[in-house]
Write an enzyme that holds these catalytic residues in place. Structure first.
Site, PDB file in Angstrom:
ATOM      1  N   TYR A 158      38.476  17.986  38.557  1.00  0.00           N
ATOM      2  CA  TYR A 158      37.294  18.515  37.872  1.00  0.00           C
ATOM      3  C   TYR A 158      36.343  17.384  37.507  1.00  0.00           C
ATOM      4  CZ  TYR A 158      34.462  21.211  34.570  1.00  0.00           C
ATOM      5  OH  TYR A 158      33.410  21.822  33.918  1.00  0.00           O
ATOM      6  N   SER A 183      23.624  33.130  35.456  1.00  0.00           N
ATOM      7  CA  SER A 183      24.499  34.190  34.935  1.00  0.00           C
ATOM      8  C   SER A 183      25.650  33.637  34.109  1.00  0.00           C
ATOM      9  CB  SER A 183      25.070  35.016  36.100  1.00  0.00           C
ATOM     10  OG  SER A 183      25.881  34.200  36.942  1.00  0.00           O
ATOM     11  N   GLY A 184      25.784  32.312  34.064  1.00  0.00           N
ATOM     12  CA  GLY A 184      26.885  31.688  33.339  1.00  0.00           C
ATOM     13  C   GLY A 184      26.597  31.484  31.865  1.00  0.00           C
ATOM     14  N   ARG A 193      39.537  32.529  28.939  1.00  0.00           N
ATOM     15  CA  ARG A 193      40.172  31.294  29.388  1.00  0.00           C
ATOM     16  C   ARG A 193      41.103  30.826  28.274  1.00  0.00           C
ATOM     17  NH1 ARG A 193      35.180  27.792  32.100  1.00  0.00           N
ATOM     18  NH2 ARG A 193      34.427  29.419  33.509  1.00  0.00           N
ATOM     19  N   LYS A 202      32.572  16.442  39.276  1.00  0.00           N
ATOM     20  CA  LYS A 202      31.367  16.318  38.443  1.00  0.00           C
ATOM     21  C   LYS A 202      30.746  14.928  38.593  1.00  0.00           C
ATOM     22  CE  LYS A 202      31.427  20.394  36.404  1.00  0.00           C
ATOM     23  NZ  LYS A 202      30.383  21.400  36.647  1.00  0.00           N
TER      24      LYS A 202
END
Length: 240
Positions: A146, A11-12, A181, A150
């Site tokens: 972040y 869905s991204g 964003r 990852k």
């Protein structure tokens, strides 16, 4: 030989484009999407399975597909899942932001735990190739959470029993997001300006569909084995 694609994060931004690439590729017979919510569209290749990413080890995929097989249209998929010649390729585009997740702990759970849980599940179900949307700057030792998360996911995937692991590290992503964003939008403008003059070319923004297209190309190149990191610059070259 049947080819089945398992997808999480459909869905991204990249996930949606990935589905489109898989739908139109004749080499892929079925696309099984694993998510917490149903997607808003349908396709003859698509089978949606609602899951709890914290309890994927309990998932019985065949039972879930049988629940949707009232008309018998999923029977070829059920048969393919039990054939030794079937090739299963897993794609993971799961990811969020600390702001959207609500806390660093929630971010870690989604971007780290859920991804590795999904990878383990796909191995159990027979996947031999795994392609993951990471990020430029991914580094398990980074002081930036972040990038650290990852990097830790990449390290975890490399230790798993796949024939091939593709780690895709896109720069700033271009595409139509559902949410705004502001910081990222500013970054896009700045990096477009900077890369226009040939500076920091490895940070050149890249479109969601370019990443998705590169992932499918690598997935279907069965000569590639082992672990491979695909940079944003390489994805640009692959999708010119």
């Amino acid at each position: 030989m049947s080819q089945i694609a398992f997808v999480s994060g459909a869905s991204g931004l990249i996930g949606v484009q990935l589905l489109h690439q898989l739908f139109k590729n004749e080499a892929i017979d079925w696309v099984v999407s694993f998510g917490r919510r149903d997607l808003a569209f349908k396709h003859q290749k698509l089978v949606q399975v609602k899951v709890d990413f914290e309890q994927l080890e309990k998932l019985n995929l065949e039972d879930e597909i049988r629940k949707q097989n009232m008309g018998g249209d999923k029977q070829p998929l059920l048969k393919a899942l039990n054939e030794a010649s079937t090739s299963i390729i897993a794609f993971c585009a799961l990811g969020t932001t600390i702001k959207k997740a609500g806390s660093k702990e929630n971010f870690h759970r989604i971007d780290h735990d859920y991804v590795l849980n999904f990878a383990r599940m796909t191995i159990r179900l027979g996947a031999k190739r795994f392609l993951y949307v990471s990020a430029i700057g991914a580094d398990a030792q980074s002081s930036i959470q972040y990038n650290s998360v990852k990097g830790k996911v990449e390290d975890g995937l490399k230790r798993m029993d796949f024939d091939y692991v593709g780690l895709f590290q896109p720069s700033i992503l271009l595409g139509e997001r559902n949410e705004s964003r502001p910081g990222e939008e500013i970054g896009k403008v700045v990096m477009k300006f900077v890369t226009f003059f040939g500076l920091f070319s490895k940070y050149k923004p890249i479109y969601d569909h370019q990443v998705a297209k590169a992932m499918v190309q690598k997935a279907l190149n069965f000569k590639m084995t082992g672990n491979e990191t695909i940079s944003s610059s390489e994805m640009h070259k692959m999708t010119k």
